[in-house]
Design an enzyme around this catalytic site. Structure first.
Site, short mmCIF file in Angstrom:
data_model
loop_
_atom_site.label_atom_id
_atom_site.label_comp_id
_atom_site.label_asym_id
_atom_site.label_seq_id
_atom_site.Cartn_x
_atom_site.Cartn_y
_atom_site.Cartn_z
N ASP A 68 20.29 117.24 24.67
CA ASP A 68 19.07 116.48 24.69
C ASP A 68 19.58 115.23 23.82
O ASP A 68 20.80 115.16 23.34
CB ASP A 68 17.89 117.09 23.92
N TRP A 69 18.79 114.13 24.06
CA TRP A 69 19.33 112.71 23.73
C TRP A 69 19.30 112.60 22.28
O TRP A 69 18.33 112.75 21.36
CB TRP A 69 18.12 111.51 24.13
#
Ligand SMILES: OC[C@H]1O[C@@H](O[C@H]2[C@H](O)[C@@H](O)[C@H](O[C@H]3[C@H](O)[C@@H](O)[C@H](O)O[C@@H]3CO)O[C@@H]2CO)[C@H](O)[C@@H](O)[C@@H]1O
Length: 736
Positions: free
Chosen positions: A251-252
């Protein structure tokens, strides 16, 4: 007939798996050839993002010219293409789940995939099975399909097949245990092994079985280790146990280390910059190159990352004539092509068929030809500043048709409820009186002058980087927003025929509303996307009978759920398997509206249960295919019932199968969803609902032996119209 069904089902399943494996085998062959043509810099570039806002998409990697590999474009969201226009704003995942309709789930996925490919997106960042929704106030549960793993699993599978049949790589997210927004970047989800497998891993098994190209690891820790550097959940669980052959992306900014994440099984870092974290935290790129040179990360691990990413690219045939990226996320998103096609019809169908009719006293619905109708509430109209006025939809102004955060897309248009009702009212010569604020005095004045009053209320939530009206992603409570209870009370005090429409991200406590005797009908419309008003009118005026069923339980009070988001460093998941209806069944608590509930304008009768199950107790073995051990997905028979539309109009029924494990199994919820079928039936028409069962459907996860095991003994069979409206029961026995 029954035997024939079983044979056909088994054949279809076997074909699908072998095609899936063959697809991956061929893709891996190509990937291995390509790998040898790459230099080290190119390999590092394929696994590393180019920084946030460094390319047109929310995630971009470096191109590798030697093999004609592009800068990969990764773009949200699970309900459409974020930061691009024009695109279609589809109903949220929770509405797709509420349709309980496999073909609509597939059609929605295929349409999203077609738009992604048309705009040159290589990887569509969805669908979502985490959060699963154990916390009814979890901010992002509307991005996923249902709190039930079986329903969520079917929806994951159909959606991924739809997306990938259109040519885009899907991304199953967020792996694993990302059940709340509060503290999501610090909390540890300490999930017991059994609950992990039977609840939270289950829908991801379906995703892998559907040959999902990629998986996104989540922000949280799992059992004290960051999800994106957990050998236990990446290498061991996802890749070895589930046989996942694609790649895992972070995920970012969910990555926390260079070496540990690489060794644990992370394959791609996103977005590749110091996005939202201390400057300098670029863990791969040059740092990965150094770690390999120093021998801390084997070269073979980098080669494996690259091979997985390339294999997914070849699996989807993206090496042949894939469109160029046709928009930029950072300049307003104007696309150079219009990819919306006729997808508004898919939106309308999903939105319409996901509407759940909760109450309909005295057949208040469908509306026939009222002389006058009051339409009340700010949720009846589109935000006066425009449907996309707030960044990432981080506000609750006007009608609610999606939540907020990265899981959103821009509306090309939004048909508000009032707009659609006004059009319809012209046909019925109905006078419409409007009060489109949440002011109770104005509402009462409008309602007093009308034969029928329709009150619109809502409840919003989203991703934790935005706080809306004091809600930091997760909801602070399950009450309607904007004093919705008071609004309904004011209207019900002056009008004898009140219809309440709820647009909501998840369960809403309805007790105050139900205490008003003049509230005759309640309609749950969820988050319907751009065709909101049209879909609602289709149902409210009887063009179609409502056919959605609740994808979660609506309780009488918040505390009845027994779970909720924590302001703590650790969530111990002490509820184990007992979430949502599993908890209500186990404790004997009476819900207001149970999981699987939903009324129709017609009635359905159930008869002739047929139980044809033949299985032996014990563990499922066999080679690991995408999803898990091959035996787990083998058909072991089917249960069928005859469903008859006993009313006088056409309607659709979702027949549901629940199974109770025998006493020899360890402590298990009394019943669990293990099949469903939606049947559209003309008045007096009958059809057979058939629920094919696999070994997984009868198994529990044996923590000691680390196997899925079918217990011996007598299984209980419940077939009905909801988890509590059981019409037929039976048993079957499984022996060693
Ligand atoms: O989009 C890719 C995945 O990103 C995660 O969400 C991030 C989201 O995309 C991003 O827009 C947001 O950025 C905000 C940032 O966190 C905040 O500090 C800053 O003030 O505003 C930014 C927005 O302008 O961050 C999100 C992560 O915190 C999703 O979890 C994932 O599902 C997406 O696919």
């Amino acid at each position: 007939m029954q035997l024939l069904f079983s044979i056909l089902a088994t054949t279809t399943a076997v074909q699908a798996y072998s095609l899936g494996s063959a697809g991956w085998d061929a893709a891996y062959s190509k990937a291995k050839v390509a790998l040898h043509k790459l230099n080290q810099t190119e390999k590092i570039g394929i696994v590393t993002g180019v920084t946030w806002e460094g390319g047109p998409c929310v995630g971009n990697t470096y191109a590798a010219e030697s093999i004609g590999y592009p800068s990969l474009c990764l773009q949200d969201s699970p309900l459409g293409i974020r930061y691009a226009n024009p695109v279609t704003a589809f109903p949220a995942g929770i509405n797709a789940g509420a349709t309980w309709d496999r073909s609509l789930m597939y059609a929605r996925g295929a349409a999203i995939g077609a738009e992604s490919k048309g705009l040159g997106v290589n990887v569509q960042l969805g669908p979502v099975a985490g959060p699963l929704g154990k916390n009814p106030d979890g901010g992002r549960l509307w991005e996923g399909f249902s709190v039930d793993p079986y329903l969520s699993g079917v929806a994951m599978e159909e959606t991924i097949q739809g997306m990938q049949d259109s040519g885009v790589q899907a991304c199953a997210k967020h792996w694993l245990g990302n059940e709340q927004e509060h503290n999501r970047e610090t909390i540890s989800s300490n999930i017991g092994d059994r609950a992990a497998h039977e609840l939270y891993v289950w829908p991801f098994m379906n995703a892998v079985k559907a040959n999902v190209a990629s998986v996104m690891c989540s922000y949280n820790k799992v059992n004290a280790t960051w999800a994106c550097e957990s050998d236990a959940i990446l290498n061991k669980l996802m890749k070895n146990e589930l046989g996942f052959r694609g790649y895992v992306m972070s995920d970012w900014n969910a990555q926390h280390s260079t070496v540990n994440s690489a060794l644990a099984g992370l394959d791609m870092t996103m977005p590749g910059s110091d996005f939202n974290s201390p400057p300098g935290s670029i863990f791969w790129g040059a740092n990965l190159q150094k770690a390999i040179a120093a021998g801390s990360v084997p070269q073979a691990r980098l080669d494996n990352m690259v091979t997985r990413i390339l294999a997914a690219w070849y699996l989807l045939d993206q090496d042949e004539g894939y469109p160029e990226v046709a928009f930029s996320s950072w300049d307003g998103g104007k696309a150079s092509v219009d990819v919306t096609d006729d997808h508004s019809s898919v939106v309308r169908e999903v939105a319409r068929d996901s509407i759940v009719l909760l109450k309909n006293e005295g057949k208040a619905l469908p509306i026939t030809r009222p002389k006058s109708l009051a339409v009340i509430g700010s949720d009846a109209i589109v935000n006066p500043d425009g449907p996309n006025a707030c960044s990432d939809h981080g506000c609750d102004n006007g009608t609610l048709a999606m939540g907020w955060g990265s899981g959103t897309a821009q509306f090309p248009y939004l048909v508000g409820p009032l707009h659609a009702i006004l059009l319809q009212s012209k046909r019925t010569a109905t006078k419409v009186i409007q009060s489109t604020t949440d002011d109770t005095t104005a509402a009462a004045k409008a309602a007093a002058a009308a034969e029928t009053a329709v009150v619109f209320i809502n409840s919003d939530s989203g991703e934790g980087y935005i706080t809306v009206e004091g809600n930091a992603g997760d909801r602070n409570n399950l009450d309607p927003w904007h004093n919705g209870n008071a609004l309904v009370q004011a209207v019900a005090a002056v009008n004898k025929n009140v219809i309440v429409v709820v647009h909501s991200v998840g369960p809403v406590i309805l007790e105050t509303i139900l205490a008003q005797p003049n509230v005759k009908a309640i309609v749950w419309a969820g988050l319907p996307g751009q065709e909101s008003g049209n879909a609602l009118v289709d149902v409210m005026y009887g063009a179609v009978s409502p056919s959605g069923k609740l994808p979660y339980t609506i309780a009488k009070q918040r505390s009845d759920y027994g779970t909720g988001w924590l302001n703590a460093e650790v969530d111990s998941f002490t509820e184990g398997l007992f979430i949502d209806y599993r908890h209500f069944d186990e404790t004997g608590l009476v819900p207001r509206y149970e999981f699987g509930y939903g009324l129709s304008y017609t009635t359905f009768a159930y008869s002739a249960i047929g139980i044809h199950v033949s299985a032996t107790a014990g563990p499922s073995t066999g080679t690991v295919i995408p999803g898990g051990p091959s035996e787990l997905f083998e058909s072991i028979g089917a249960i069928s019932v005859l469903v008859r539309n006993s009313g006088s109009i056409t309607g659709s029924e979702v027949a549901q199968l629940y199974i109770g494990l025998p006493d020899s199994a360890p402590w298990t919820p009394p019943k669990q969803l293990r099949g469903f079928q939606k049947l559209r039936l003309a008045a007096k028409q009958s059809a057979l609902a058939s629920f094919e069962l696999t070994r997984r459907d009868l198994s529990y996860w044996n923590v000691a032996t680390q196997e899925w095991v079918v217990p011996s003994g007598t299984f209980k069979v419940y077939v009905g119209s909801s988890s509590r409206d059981i019409r037929l029961q039976g048993t079957f026995t499984v022996k060693w």
